[in-house]
Motif scaffolding. Structure first.
Motif, PDB file in Angstrom:
ATOM      1  N   PHE A  26     -14.441-130.859 -55.984  1.00 24.70           N
ATOM      2  CA  PHE A  26     -15.069-132.090 -55.499  1.00 24.70           C
ATOM      3  C   PHE A  26     -15.673-131.947 -54.105  1.00 24.70           C
ATOM      4  CE2 PHE A  26     -12.063-133.772 -58.700  1.00 24.70           C
ATOM      5  CZ  PHE A  26     -12.963-134.492 -59.478  1.00 24.70           C
ATOM      6  N   GLY A  27     -15.743-130.738 -53.589  1.00 18.46           N
ATOM      7  CA  GLY A  27     -16.478-130.507 -52.349  1.00 18.46           C
ATOM      8  C   GLY A  27     -15.763-130.886 -51.078  1.00 18.46           C
ATOM      9  N   PHE A  28     -14.434-130.732 -51.029  1.00 18.76           N
ATOM     10  CA  PHE A  28     -13.700-130.921 -49.782  1.00 18.76           C
ATOM     11  C   PHE A  28     -13.867-129.652 -48.945  1.00 18.76           C
ATOM     12  CE2 PHE A  28     -12.111-134.277 -52.187  1.00 18.76           C
ATOM     13  CZ  PHE A  28     -11.230-135.074 -51.476  1.00 18.76           C
ATOM     14  N   ALA A  29     -14.286-129.798 -47.706  1.00 24.22           N
ATOM     15  CA  ALA A  29     -14.530-128.637 -46.861  1.00 24.22           C
ATOM     16  C   ALA A  29     -13.365-128.410 -45.915  1.00 24.22           C
ATOM     17  CB  ALA A  29     -15.822-128.814 -46.066  1.00 24.22           C
ATOM     18  N   LEU A  68     -23.972-136.190 -58.574  1.00 21.45           N
ATOM     19  CA  LEU A  68     -23.114-136.137 -59.752  1.00 21.45           C
ATOM     20  C   LEU A  68     -21.688-135.684 -59.481  1.00 21.45           C
ATOM     21  CD1 LEU A  68     -25.692-134.525 -62.191  1.00 21.45           C
ATOM     22  CD2 LEU A  68     -24.720-136.806 -62.412  1.00 21.45           C
ATOM     23  N   LEU A  69     -21.400-135.202 -58.307  1.00 18.77           N
ATOM     24  CA  LEU A  69     -20.091-134.620 -58.033  1.00 18.77           C
ATOM     25  C   LEU A  69     -19.769-134.753 -56.556  1.00 18.77           C
ATOM     26  CD1 LEU A  69     -17.799-132.927 -59.416  1.00 18.77           C
ATOM     27  CD2 LEU A  69     -19.056-130.881 -58.712  1.00 18.77           C
ATOM     28  N   GLY A  70     -18.535-135.199 -56.242  1.00 14.67           N
ATOM     29  CA  GLY A  70     -18.147-135.305 -54.846  1.00 14.67           C
ATOM     30  C   GLY A  70     -17.047-136.318 -54.628  1.00 14.67           C
ATOM     31  N   SER A  71     -17.011-136.889 -53.450  1.00 18.64           N
ATOM     32  CA  SER A  71     -16.031-137.912 -53.098  1.00 18.64           C
ATOM     33  C   SER A  71     -16.711-138.983 -52.263  1.00 18.64           C
ATOM     34  CB  SER A  71     -14.856-137.305 -52.329  1.00 18.64           C
ATOM     35  OG  SER A  71     -15.303-136.680 -51.131  1.00 18.64           O
ATOM     36  N   GLU A  72     -16.334-140.225 -52.540  1.00 18.21           N
ATOM     37  CA  GLU A  72     -16.994-141.350 -51.862  1.00 18.21           C
ATOM     38  C   GLU A  72     -16.091-142.567 -51.949  1.00 18.21           C
ATOM     39  OE1 GLU A  72     -19.270-145.124 -52.234  1.00 18.21           O
ATOM     40  OE2 GLU A  72     -18.781-143.908 -53.989  1.00 18.21           O
ATOM     41  N   GLY A  73     -15.947-143.279 -50.835  1.00 17.24           N
ATOM     42  CA  GLY A  73     -15.040-144.421 -50.820  1.00 17.24           C
ATOM     43  C   GLY A  73     -13.606-143.959 -50.945  1.00 17.24           C
ATOM     44  N   LYS A  74     -12.912-144.389 -51.990  1.00 15.85           N
ATOM     45  CA  LYS A  74     -11.525-143.978 -52.217  1.00 15.85           C
ATOM     46  C   LYS A  74     -11.375-142.922 -53.304  1.00 15.85           C
ATOM     47  CE  LYS A  74      -9.538-148.459 -50.890  1.00 15.85           C
ATOM     48  NZ  LYS A  74      -8.679-149.595 -51.335  1.00 15.85           N
ATOM     49  N   LYS A  75     -12.480-142.565 -53.969  1.00 17.49           N
ATOM     50  CA  LYS A  75     -12.360-141.753 -55.175  1.00 17.49           C
ATOM     51  C   LYS A  75     -13.127-140.440 -55.083  1.00 17.49           C
ATOM     52  CE  LYS A  75     -16.388-143.789 -57.427  1.00 17.49           C
ATOM     53  NZ  LYS A  75     -16.909-144.719 -58.449  1.00 17.49           N
ATOM     54  N   CYS A  76     -12.649-139.471 -55.839  1.00 16.01           N
ATOM     55  CA  CYS A  76     -13.429-138.288 -56.189  1.00 16.01           C
ATOM     56  C   CYS A  76     -14.090-138.570 -57.537  1.00 16.01           C
ATOM     57  CB  CYS A  76     -12.537-137.065 -56.313  1.00 16.01           C
ATOM     58  SG  CYS A  76     -11.690-136.600 -54.807  1.00 16.01           S
ATOM     59  N   TYR A  77     -15.285-138.065 -57.735  1.00 23.80           N
ATOM     60  CA  TYR A  77     -16.014-138.382 -58.962  1.00 23.80           C
ATOM     61  C   TYR A  77     -16.746-137.161 -59.498  1.00 23.80           C
ATOM     62  CZ  TYR A  77     -20.015-138.479 -55.792  1.00 23.80           C
ATOM     63  OH  TYR A  77     -20.961-138.119 -54.853  1.00 23.80           O
ATOM     64  N   SER A  78     -16.804-137.080 -60.815  1.00 23.81           N
ATOM     65  CA  SER A  78     -17.680-136.143 -61.511  1.00 23.81           C
ATOM     66  C   SER A  78     -18.324-136.893 -62.665  1.00 23.81           C
ATOM     67  CB  SER A  78     -16.903-134.944 -62.062  1.00 23.81           C
ATOM     68  OG  SER A  78     -17.717-134.207 -62.969  1.00 23.81           O
ATOM     69  N   TYR A  79     -19.645-136.888 -62.708  1.00 22.37           N
ATOM     70  CA  TYR A  79     -20.383-137.493 -63.812  1.00 22.37           C
ATOM     71  C   TYR A  79     -21.231-136.443 -64.537  1.00 22.37           C
ATOM     72  CZ  TYR A  79     -18.828-141.613 -61.305  1.00 22.37           C
ATOM     73  OH  TYR A  79     -18.033-142.546 -60.661  1.00 22.37           O
ATOM     74  N   PRO A 106      -6.165-141.643 -54.691  1.00 21.51           N
ATOM     75  CA  PRO A 106      -7.014-141.785 -53.516  1.00 21.51           C
ATOM     76  C   PRO A 106      -7.402-140.427 -52.926  1.00 21.51           C
ATOM     77  CG  PRO A 106      -4.755-142.055 -52.846  1.00 21.51           C
ATOM     78  CD  PRO A 106      -4.724-141.837 -54.341  1.00 21.51           C
ATOM     79  N   ILE A 107      -8.487-140.419 -52.186  1.00 20.92           N
ATOM     80  CA  ILE A 107      -8.944-139.203 -51.521  1.00 20.92           C
ATOM     81  C   ILE A 107      -7.902-138.700 -50.537  1.00 20.92           C
ATOM     82  CG2 ILE A 107     -10.623-138.389 -49.813  1.00 20.92           C
ATOM     83  CD1 ILE A 107     -12.738-140.037 -51.283  1.00 20.92           C
ATOM     84  N   SER A 108      -7.221-139.615 -49.877  1.00 17.47           N
ATOM     85  CA  SER A 108      -6.256-139.246 -48.836  1.00 17.47           C
ATOM     86  C   SER A 108      -5.155-138.334 -49.368  1.00 17.47           C
ATOM     87  CB  SER A 108      -5.637-140.498 -48.221  1.00 17.47           C
ATOM     88  OG  SER A 108      -5.022-141.298 -49.223  1.00 17.47           O
ATOM     89  N   ALA A 109      -4.825-138.452 -50.671  1.00 19.99           N
ATOM     90  CA  ALA A 109      -3.765-137.619 -51.250  1.00 19.99           C
ATOM     91  C   ALA A 109      -4.219-136.177 -51.453  1.00 19.99           C
ATOM     92  CB  ALA A 109      -3.322-138.206 -52.582  1.00 19.99           C
ATOM     93  N   LEU A 110      -5.528-135.929 -51.351  1.00 16.55           N
ATOM     94  CA  LEU A 110      -6.067-134.607 -51.629  1.00 16.55           C
ATOM     95  C   LEU A 110      -6.464-133.855 -50.370  1.00 16.55           C
ATOM     96  CD1 LEU A 110      -8.380-135.660 -54.593  1.00 16.55           C
ATOM     97  CD2 LEU A 110      -6.031-134.821 -54.719  1.00 16.55           C
ATOM     98  N   GLU A 111      -6.451-134.515 -49.227  1.00 11.68           N
ATOM     99  CA  GLU A 111      -6.889-133.890 -47.986  1.00 11.68           C
ATOM    100  C   GLU A 111      -5.781-133.027 -47.382  1.00 11.68           C
ATOM    101  OE1 GLU A 111     -10.334-136.460 -45.974  1.00 11.68           O
ATOM    102  OE2 GLU A 111      -8.361-137.391 -45.759  1.00 11.68           O
ATOM    103  N   GLY A 112      -6.188-132.028 -46.615  1.00  4.56           N
ATOM    104  CA  GLY A 112      -5.255-131.247 -45.829  1.00  4.56           C
ATOM    105  C   GLY A 112      -4.780-129.958 -46.463  1.00  4.56           C
ATOM    106  N   SER A 113      -4.803-129.850 -47.789  1.00  3.16           N
ATOM    107  CA  SER A 113      -4.355-128.628 -48.449  1.00  3.16           C
ATOM    108  C   SER A 113      -5.106-128.462 -49.766  1.00  3.16           C
ATOM    109  CB  SER A 113      -2.844-128.666 -48.710  1.00  3.16           C
ATOM    110  OG  SER A 113      -2.521-129.689 -49.627  1.00  3.16           O
TER     111      SER A 113
END
Length: 646
Positions: free
Chosen positions: A282-285, A295-306, A250-257
């Motif tokens: 994945f563009g976390f600011a 093609l690249l980023g995070s949306e919903g619960k997932k990070c994605y690269s296509y 999930p995205i939540s596991a990648l936030e904060g650090s």
């Protein structure tokens, strides 16, 4: 009102002659295909010539369009201005400006008479087909058009005005002799369908791999638990093929650090093709999800690269959790890798990134985003930037610059301009995160003096035969503003990387300043009662000054939710003047100042008026300014507030 389109019978005949003498290699359909057939990103086209015409200050100063001095190639006898004049065959891929007008643009295509004319604003307004959304538009202060304008022999653009300001016109010249179907304002059925295909894809809110790849592909899913100091391969293949997609949740596991790294290695190369924090890829600011590009980023619960990633013999994709002190942190993730067995062709490059995050910008030198030797295509930039001195984000006055094959081909007009934005620190312009298919703002905060942006090149990918060098300045001139940059340059190449920067905890630490300024222009506030507000730029504070003229029983409550919890010394930057009003500062129902008078016979600026120490907590994160009723119309001229952490 839709302007009259000027198309002469002579031009129609000329276009027809060039368009249908044999099968054209380049057409509006083929150029539009590049905006949704993403496999084309990997195709190397080293024979084309990518470049840009812009209004940048050629003396090295910061007059990149303000005066209009550098905003035209030549002036005609009737005082109209030539913006672009190029011999073909070629195509204009991108048109950008933050200052469109109602003046008329004349497009001369393969002729000395205009092929079509329209208002400058209508390149972006969506009112004139085929210049329609989402290929054309404006969301973050910059007006942009990605509708390809092809020409077989020549293209000249003239604006019927005596002055114009900022612009960038990016173009590509094809190999001499290649056939081109020149732009015709009246699209045929196939062209309309291609335009609709792009629009349908770009307008989709959810991101799915099925939108990009229709061929058969496999997927490998894993549930993993990462411990500090450990790495886990999420995908490995000992034969050639191509990666179609990577999803992590999930995205939540990648936030904060930013202590989790992504490492991708093709064909047992000595240097990893990708090695950077997952958050930066994945563009976390600054610890928060942000980018939602096509093609690249995070949306919903997932990070994605296509992004398509072809390779020859093998691939290994790893996740690594760096050690942070003695912590026993563990991260649980679900990963999906989409792949197929079709090997890389000779005409394709392999995908690479260059990650950079120096502790501080180097005085006198621009920040390097990418520096690579070989043939390939440059297809994207992700940039995070934080000023290391409090105040306005002046470092974003710096221009981007791109050298292709040792020659400077593209020079921009300002950092937010490069990302198709405009006018940072202005409401509803470059003032916060905003994601669009090819570009966007990752963040904007005046208190933290930080921002970021991303831009992907699809039909406008930068083809190079020998080398690519991408950089960006920090500051209006001289590269003097101290700033912490983190960047990711993305490209395809026939040659592997020669070096890379290894992420570590020092380079990836999220900087939190001790001193923060709050400017009125982006201040989050509520008004109680009747208060008249006027704004001015004349006081040289770096931002707008606000003059609050209160009525009876009037308050302003200012949100401090953006400010981290803790104790601060609070200062006001104000002006004392003959109509100065008295005010007091409160935290909810607690007064933290006596009445403060701003009355003075002589106007004088008080830059650091100490108010009091304040404690910002979850339930105490606002300030209230209460105004004294002094019997006549008076004002508080507020330039900014300063918080200094204790």
């Amino acid at each position: 009102m839709i302007p009259r389109i000027l198309v002469t019978a002579l031009i129609i005949a000329t276009i027809s002659a060039f368009s249908f003498q044999g099968n054209p290699i380049h057409s509006l359909v083929s150029e539009l295909h590049n905006l949704y057939q993403v496999d084309n990103l990997a195709l190397i086209d080293s024979g084309s010539f990518s470049a840009q015409v812009s209004s940048y200050d050629t003396t090295g100063g910061n007059d990149d369009g303000f005066s209009g001095k550098y905003s035209f190639i030549s002036r005609n006898e009737d005082s109209t201005l030539v913006l672009f004049d190029m011999k073909g065959p070629g195509v204009i891929n991108r048109f950008w400006t933050p200052t469109p007008t109602d003046d008329t643009l004349d497009f001369y295509i393969d002729s000395n008479r205009p092929g079509f004319s329209l208002k400058y604003m209508d390149l972006f307004s969506g009112k004139v087909y085929p210049f329609v959304a989402p290929l054309c538009g404006n969301q973050i202060g910059g007006f942009y058009s990605y509708l390809p304008i092809l020409f077989n022999e020549s293209c000249k653009i003239v604006i019927r005005a005596k002055k114009t300001q900022f612009h960038q016109i990016q173009y590509k010249l094809f190999k001499p002799g290649e056939k081109v179907k020149s732009f015709d304002f009246n699209l045929n059925m196939e062209e309309r369908e291609s335009l609709k295909t792009v629009a349908d894809l770009w307008n989709k809110k959810s991101k799915n791999i099925q939108d990009f790849y229709k061929t058969h592909y496999l997927n490998l899913q894993k549930d993993i638990e990462l411990s500090v100091g450990k790495s886990i391969p999420i995908f490995e293949l000992k034969s050639g093929g191509r990666i179609r997609g990577i999803e992590i949740e999930p995205i939540s596991a990648l936030e904060g650090s930013k202590d989790l790294d992504l490492k991708i290695t093709w064909d047992n190369e000595k240097i990893p093709a990708v090695y950077c924090p997952v958050a930066d890829f994945f563009g976390f600011a600054f610890g928060k999800e942000s980018m939602q590009s096509l093609l690249l980023g995070s949306e919903g619960k997932k990070c994605y690269s296509y992004l398509p990633m072809p390779f020859d013999q093998s691939v290994k994709i790893e996740l690594l959790l760096r050690q942070r002190g003695t912590t026993s942190k563990k991260v649980k993730l679900h990963t999906t890798v989409y792949y197929e067995s079709t090997k890389r062709t000779k005409s394709e490059g392999k995908f690479y990134t260059q990650w950079g995050s120096p502790i501080m910008s180097e005085i006198g030198k621009p920040h390097q985003i990418a520096n690579h030797q070989g043939a390939g295509n440059y297809i994207g930039t992700i940039l995070y930037a934080q000023g290391l001195q409090p105040g306005m984000t002046y470092f974003f006055e710096g221009d981007d610059s791109t050298a292709i094959d040792g020659e400077m081909r593209l020079h921009g007009t300002g950092s937010e301009d490069y990302f198709n934005g405009g006018w940072y620190a202005m409401m509803d312009r470059w003032d916060g995160k905003m994601s669009l298919p090819t570009h966007g703002a990752l963040d904007y905060s005046l208190p933290f003096c930080r921002t970021g942006g991303y831009r992907f090149y699809l039909n406008d990918k930068l083809s190079f035969s020998k080398s690519i060098y991408q950089s960006i300045e920090h500051g209006p001139s001289g590269n003097l503003f101290p700033v912490k940059y983190t960047s990711l340059g993305l490209f395809y190449s026939t040659m592997p990387l020669k070096n890379f920067t290894l992420p570590n905890n020092q380079l990836t630490a999220i900087y939190e300043p001790d001193t923060m300024y709050i400017y009125p222009q982006l201040m989050d506030y509520n008004i109680f009662g009747n208060i008249d507000i006027k704004t001015s730029w004349k006081y040289g504070t770096g931002g707008e000054s606000y003059k609050f003229s209160p009525g009876d029983e009037s308050w302003i409550r200012i949100s401090l939710k953006e400010i981290p919890k803790g104790k601060y010394d609070l200062f006001f930057d104000i002006t004392n003047e003959a109509i100065g009003n008295s005010f007091s500062v409160w935290q909810r129902q607690t007064s933290i100042s006596d009445w403060i008078s701003t009355y003075s016979n002589l106007e004088s600026r008080v830059r650091d008026k100490f108010i009091n120490e304040i404690d910002i907590q979850d339930f105490q994160n606002s300030l209230t300014l209460r105004f004294k009723n002094e019997g006549e119309k008076r004002s508080l001229l507020l330039h900014r507030m300063m918080l200094v952490k204790k």
